[in-house]
Structures are given as C-alpha cells and as structure tokens.
Design a protein around this motif. Structure first.
Motif, PDB file in Angstrom:
ATOM      1  N   ASN A  38     119.673  78.512   5.148  1.00 57.28           N
ATOM      2  CA  ASN A  38     119.187  77.311   4.471  1.00 57.28           C
ATOM      3  C   ASN A  38     119.103  77.581   2.978  1.00 57.28           C
ATOM      4  O   ASN A  38     118.562  78.607   2.555  1.00 57.28           O
ATOM      5  CB  ASN A  38     117.798  76.928   4.988  1.00 57.28           C
ATOM      6  CG  ASN A  38     117.775  76.724   6.485  1.00 57.28           C
ATOM      7  OD1 ASN A  38     118.178  75.695   6.985  1.00 57.28           O
ATOM      8  ND2 ASN A  38     117.298  77.740   7.218  1.00 57.28           N
ATOM      9  N   VAL A  39     119.645  76.686   2.178  1.00 59.96           N
ATOM     10  CA  VAL A  39     119.648  76.848   0.724  1.00 59.96           C
ATOM     11  C   VAL A  39     119.011  75.618   0.089  1.00 59.96           C
ATOM     12  O   VAL A  39     119.418  74.482   0.352  1.00 59.96           O
ATOM     13  CB  VAL A  39     121.083  77.035   0.176  1.00 59.96           C
ATOM     14  CG1 VAL A  39     121.048  77.217  -1.338  1.00 59.96           C
ATOM     15  CG2 VAL A  39     121.757  78.220   0.847  1.00 59.96           C
ATOM     16  N   TYR A  40     118.008  75.862  -0.748  1.00 57.23           N
ATOM     17  CA  TYR A  40     117.330  74.775  -1.463  1.00 57.23           C
ATOM     18  C   TYR A  40     117.770  74.764  -2.918  1.00 57.23           C
ATOM     19  O   TYR A  40     117.790  75.798  -3.583  1.00 57.23           O
ATOM     20  CB  TYR A  40     115.818  74.953  -1.396  1.00 57.23           C
ATOM     21  CG  TYR A  40     115.050  73.984  -2.265  1.00 57.23           C
ATOM     22  CD1 TYR A  40     114.739  72.696  -1.814  1.00 57.23           C
ATOM     23  CD2 TYR A  40     114.641  74.345  -3.544  1.00 57.23           C
ATOM     24  CE1 TYR A  40     114.042  71.806  -2.612  1.00 57.23           C
ATOM     25  CE2 TYR A  40     113.942  73.462  -4.354  1.00 57.23           C
ATOM     26  CZ  TYR A  40     113.646  72.194  -3.878  1.00 57.23           C
ATOM     27  OH  TYR A  40     112.947  71.306  -4.682  1.00 57.23           O
ATOM     28  N   SER A  41     118.126  73.583  -3.422  1.00 61.83           N
ATOM     29  CA  SER A  41     118.465  73.396  -4.824  1.00 61.83           C
ATOM     30  C   SER A  41     117.313  72.688  -5.519  1.00 61.83           C
ATOM     31  O   SER A  41     116.920  71.586  -5.120  1.00 61.83           O
ATOM     32  CB  SER A  41     119.747  72.555  -4.955  1.00 61.83           C
ATOM     33  OG  SER A  41     119.868  72.022  -6.259  1.00 61.83           O
ATOM     34  N   LEU A  42     116.756  73.312  -6.557  1.00 62.44           N
ATOM     35  CA  LEU A  42     115.656  72.684  -7.291  1.00 62.44           C
ATOM     36  C   LEU A  42     116.134  71.448  -8.033  1.00 62.44           C
ATOM     37  O   LEU A  42     115.440  70.429  -8.069  1.00 62.44           O
ATOM     38  CB  LEU A  42     115.045  73.691  -8.269  1.00 62.44           C
ATOM     39  CG  LEU A  42     113.897  73.183  -9.152  1.00 62.44           C
ATOM     40  CD1 LEU A  42     112.724  72.701  -8.315  1.00 62.44           C
ATOM     41  CD2 LEU A  42     113.441  74.269 -10.128  1.00 62.44           C
ATOM     42  N   ARG A  43     117.327  71.503  -8.612  1.00 69.25           N
ATOM     43  CA  ARG A  43     117.831  70.356  -9.374  1.00 69.25           C
ATOM     44  C   ARG A  43     118.093  69.165  -8.466  1.00 69.25           C
ATOM     45  O   ARG A  43     117.829  68.017  -8.850  1.00 69.25           O
ATOM     46  CB  ARG A  43     119.106  70.757 -10.134  1.00 69.25           C
ATOM     47  CG  ARG A  43     119.614  69.683 -11.072  1.00 69.25           C
ATOM     48  CD  ARG A  43     120.557  70.256 -12.106  1.00 69.25           C
ATOM     49  NE  ARG A  43     119.898  71.184 -13.017  1.00 69.25           N
ATOM     50  CZ  ARG A  43     119.141  70.819 -14.051  1.00 69.25           C
ATOM     51  NH1 ARG A  43     118.941  69.525 -14.300  1.00 69.25           N
ATOM     52  NH2 ARG A  43     118.604  71.718 -14.842  1.00 69.25           N
ATOM     53  N   ALA A  44     118.612  69.396  -7.272  1.00 68.87           N
ATOM     54  CA  ALA A  44     118.854  68.300  -6.324  1.00 68.87           C
ATOM     55  C   ALA A  44     117.614  67.994  -5.503  1.00 68.87           C
ATOM     56  O   ALA A  44     117.557  66.940  -4.851  1.00 68.87           O
ATOM     57  CB  ALA A  44     120.016  68.651  -5.398  1.00 68.87           C
ATOM     58  N   ASP A  45     116.640  68.893  -5.508  1.00 66.66           N
ATOM     59  CA  ASP A  45     115.413  68.776  -4.720  1.00 66.66           C
ATOM     60  C   ASP A  45     115.744  68.509  -3.255  1.00 66.66           C
ATOM     61  O   ASP A  45     115.202  67.595  -2.626  1.00 66.66           O
ATOM     62  CB  ASP A  45     114.522  67.656  -5.271  1.00 66.66           C
ATOM     63  CG  ASP A  45     113.113  67.696  -4.671  1.00 66.66           C
ATOM     64  OD1 ASP A  45     112.738  68.743  -4.102  1.00 66.66           O
ATOM     65  OD2 ASP A  45     112.397  66.675  -4.767  1.00 66.66           O
ATOM     66  N   SER A  46     116.646  69.317  -2.697  1.00 68.91           N
ATOM     67  CA  SER A  46     117.065  69.107  -1.310  1.00 68.91           C
ATOM     68  C   SER A  46     117.575  70.418  -0.715  1.00 68.91           C
ATOM     69  O   SER A  46     117.913  71.362  -1.435  1.00 68.91           O
ATOM     70  CB  SER A  46     118.163  68.038  -1.226  1.00 68.91           C
ATOM     71  OG  SER A  46     119.320  68.471  -1.918  1.00 68.91           O
ATOM     72  N   TRP A  47     117.650  70.448   0.617  1.00 68.86           N
ATOM     73  CA  TRP A  47     118.132  71.598   1.373  1.00 68.86           C
ATOM     74  C   TRP A  47     119.519  71.318   1.938  1.00 68.86           C
ATOM     75  O   TRP A  47     119.858  70.182   2.268  1.00 68.86           O
ATOM     76  CB  TRP A  47     117.200  71.899   2.543  1.00 68.86           C
ATOM     77  CG  TRP A  47     115.853  72.425   2.181  1.00 68.86           C
ATOM     78  CD1 TRP A  47     114.730  71.706   1.888  1.00 68.86           C
ATOM     79  CD2 TRP A  47     115.471  73.806   2.086  1.00 68.86           C
ATOM     80  NE1 TRP A  47     113.684  72.538   1.616  1.00 68.86           N
ATOM     81  CE2 TRP A  47     114.102  73.834   1.739  1.00 68.86           C
ATOM     82  CE3 TRP A  47     116.145  75.006   2.274  1.00 68.86           C
ATOM     83  CZ2 TRP A  47     113.406  75.025   1.564  1.00 68.86           C
ATOM     84  CZ3 TRP A  47     115.462  76.194   2.103  1.00 68.86           C
ATOM     85  CH2 TRP A  47     114.095  76.204   1.747  1.00 68.86           C
ATOM     86  N   THR A  48     120.294  72.385   2.063  1.00 65.63           N
ATOM     87  CA  THR A  48     121.530  72.337   2.850  1.00 65.63           C
ATOM     88  C   THR A  48     121.449  73.449   3.890  1.00 65.63           C
ATOM     89  O   THR A  48     120.842  74.492   3.652  1.00 65.63           O
ATOM     90  CB  THR A  48     122.776  72.537   1.975  1.00 65.63           C
ATOM     91  OG1 THR A  48     122.666  73.780   1.260  1.00 65.63           O
ATOM     92  CG2 THR A  48     122.934  71.396   0.991  1.00 65.63           C
TER      93      THR A  48
END
Length: 385
Positions: free
Chosen positions: A196-206
C-alpha cells in the motif's frame, strides 16, 4: 502593513529576533529581505511569520520553503519517545557534550497521537503510526500534522513500513507492506503480500498485490536514502538469514535489489541504516568491533571505518537485523560520531573511533534524528490555507 527593522546576532542559531518600526525611506528591497529571512533558523522564522501578512505569505511559499530547507539541512534535532508514549526532543549538539546533563535539555512535544512509533523522517516531516493502525505525517517543529485517511494498516505482525520523499513530484509517500496467509494457515509457501502506498499530495492510497513474491522484508522500518526506501530481505517469512537488500523507488514506485557488500562471518550480525546521507551497513562482531560500510553514489560499497564498542553495549549491537540504526558525524574539528540504536545512543571519538560516553537518554523505541524545517504537510495535501 507594518514596517519593521530586524536586529539579529552574528550567530543565527538560537538568536532572539527584535522587530522595531522603520520609516518609509529605509525600506529594504524584497530580495534583501528574502535573503535575510532564508538565513534564519526555523524557530525564528515562525516568529517572523507573525510580523505581517506579506511576510507570512513569503515564508509559507513553496519556493521559500524548499530554498530554506536546502540551506539549513544541518540543523538537526533528536526525537525520543518515553515509556508513557510521549515525545521529547533536544538539539543533537547536546548529545555530544559528555559534561552536559542531556535530560535537562529535553523538551516536551505533543504528537498528534499517543503511543505511536516513528516510521521514518525526511525534510523535517515525521511519519507516525499508532497501535490502532492510524498513520500521521507530522512536522514537530511547526506543530502541524496530517492524518492519513483510510489507513490500510492492519494488525498483522508481519507489517513493514517506509516513508520517503518523491523529489520528482514534490510529494511525500508512506509505504505499508502486509504479509498474510491464505486460508489463515501457517503454510509460508502460501503467503501473499499487499503493498500500500500513500501519496500526501493526492491524499490517497494505492494498493498492489504480490509485488514482492518470494521476497521477505526483514527490518520493520525502511531507511530512506536518495529517493529510495531500503530493507534487508531474507529467504523466508520467519528467517533472519539475509539474502540481499531490497529498494523501493519513491518516484516511480518500482522495486530493485542490491547485493550485500561482503559475506558475513559466522559470529557477526549486521544492520541496515544510514550514515549522514548515505545508505550503510553495520557489521558487529563478538570481538567488540563493528565495521561501518557505506554505499557510494556510484553503487559501490566502501568500508568507512571500524569502531570499538563496550562490552555492555553488546545487547544492542548484536540485536537481530529487524532493527536499523542511524549514525551522525559531527561537523567539527573533533568529528565525533553519534550512533543511534533502538533504545540506546553511543558517542565515539572521531579520531580513534573508540567509545567515549553514552548520553543519559533511553526509551523503548529508536531515537529519530531529523532536520528542522517549515515544510507544512497540510499545505502539500491541500488541507491547509
């Protein structure tokens, strides 16, 4: 807008800023004001942000934040967690002074959640996770934090974490790898992993399944170095027999591998860590010596030096490789060395590489060395104003 003259001492760190009104005919050009502000330490900048709306906008701008970060990378603090799940911190310079009572210099800090452990830190931002599976990205210097919504963290004991900076997209990412069994049995051959990878800029998980098929990460928390997060890997879920080093590129989210620098001896144990800004391996032997290896930019392992540690530190030096370390080289003529291990810190003489003293600071979790900054996680995620 009020106009002010700023008086400051020749020593920027620890200065006291005094603002007094100035007349219209002595207004400094914006370029000079910006250059002066960029030379100030972080805590002084927080005071400057209260001077006027224009100064607040200037200091909060992405360009200023990035430039100030590059100019002040050597202003480090150390974060400690105590047995009550609270945090304290002090300047890293206090730890090198064996005549100083470090406990008197420790300052209390309120984290966004209690009973949390540190996943990692970069550019002054610290990634935290608590026992309930909540994750936060927190800047303790400016007291700003962002909770990672819909956190994917579970309760498995085979969880591995990472945190790093994606310079290409100016983004901060948290990585969470969970190993689980099919059909709730203990057949290791039937384990699967979820990345699981969280992007702070997108504020979402993949989420991606089985990106590490047959690869088992060992250290709980990956070490971030030059755009990649690193773990040592073994041949089995329960095995501590290390095979190689696995990396995760934070920008393109791909996996890679590195060979170990040497074949370890039978009675030695090594840990993954960082020395300054270089990936490192610590080879500790039962003869009370420890080799420090670093990975150069060209991808070549180089033995940096050997340190001599005291017998009573063997419990920490010879601990399993599930733990990592950090080493800070003091920038002075003495060049003393600070070695941070889980629950323990040691100072070594820079010239002889022999043990000098242990600062009187201990806790259940590894101390975290971080660079103070004004990076605001809420502004990056679009949650701030």
């Amino acid at each position: 807008m009020g106009l002010f003259r700023t008086f400051y001492s020749n020593s920027f760190h620890g200065m006291n800023l005094i603002f007094t009104p100035i007349s219209d005919d002595s207004i400094l050009p914006n370029e000079i004001i910006t250059d002066i502000l960029l030379m100030l330490p972080t805590k002084s900048l927080l005071k400057c942000m209260c001077v006027s709306k224009s100064w607040h906008q200037l200091i909060s701008s992405p360009h200023f934040v990035k430039t100030h970060l590059k100019l002040n990378r050597n202003n480090h603090s150390v974060l400690f967690s105590d047995i009550n799940g609270k945090f304290k911190f002090c300047s890293i310079n206090y730890l090198f002074n064996k005549q100083q009572q470090v406990t008197q210099e420790l300052l209390h800090m309120d984290p966004p959640t209690l009973l949390a452990f540190v996943v990692g830190s970069v550019n002054g931002l610290i990634c935290l996770c608590n026992r309930a599976g909540q994750m936060f990205i927190w800047n303790p210097t400016i007291s700003k934090s962002k909770e990672l919504l819909n956190s994917k963290c579970g309760t498995s004991i085979y969880i591995k974490y990472g945190f790093g900076y994606d310079e290409l997209h100016d983004d901060y990412k948290a990585i969470y790898v969970d190993y689980s069994y099919h059909n709730d049995n203990d057949d290791v051959s039937k384990t699967r992993n979820v990345v699981n990878v969280y992007s702070l800029r997108a504020d979402s998980w993949t989420t991606v399944d089985d990106q590490l098929h047959g690869i088992y990460l060992v250290n709980h928390y990956g070490k971030f170095v030059n755009g990649k997060v690193y773990w040592v890997a073994s041949t089995g879920l329960h095995s501590l027999k290390l095979n190689n080093i696995i990396s995760f590129d934070v920008a393109d989210e791909t996996w890679g591998s590195l060979e170990l620098p040497i074949c370890r001896e039978v009675d030695s144990i090594f840990k993954l860590g960082v020395v300054g800004s270089d990936l490192s391996l610590l080879y500790a032997c039962h003869d009370l010596t420890c080799d420090v290896w670093i990975l150069k930019d060209c991808g070549v392992w180089t033995k940096l030096f050997t340190i001599n540690y005291p017998r009573n530190a063997g419990l920490y030096m010879l601990a399993p490789p599930i733990f990592t370390f950090s080493m800070h080289l003091q920038r002075s003529e003495i060049g003393d060395i600070l070695l941070s291990l889980p629950g323990y810190i040691m100072i070594f003489d820079g010239s002889t590489k022999k043990f000098e003293h242990t600062p009187d600071v201990k806790g259940p979790n590894p101390p975290e060395i971080y660079a103070e900054s004004i990076v605001n996680p809420l502004m990056i995620s679009g949650s701030g104003s």
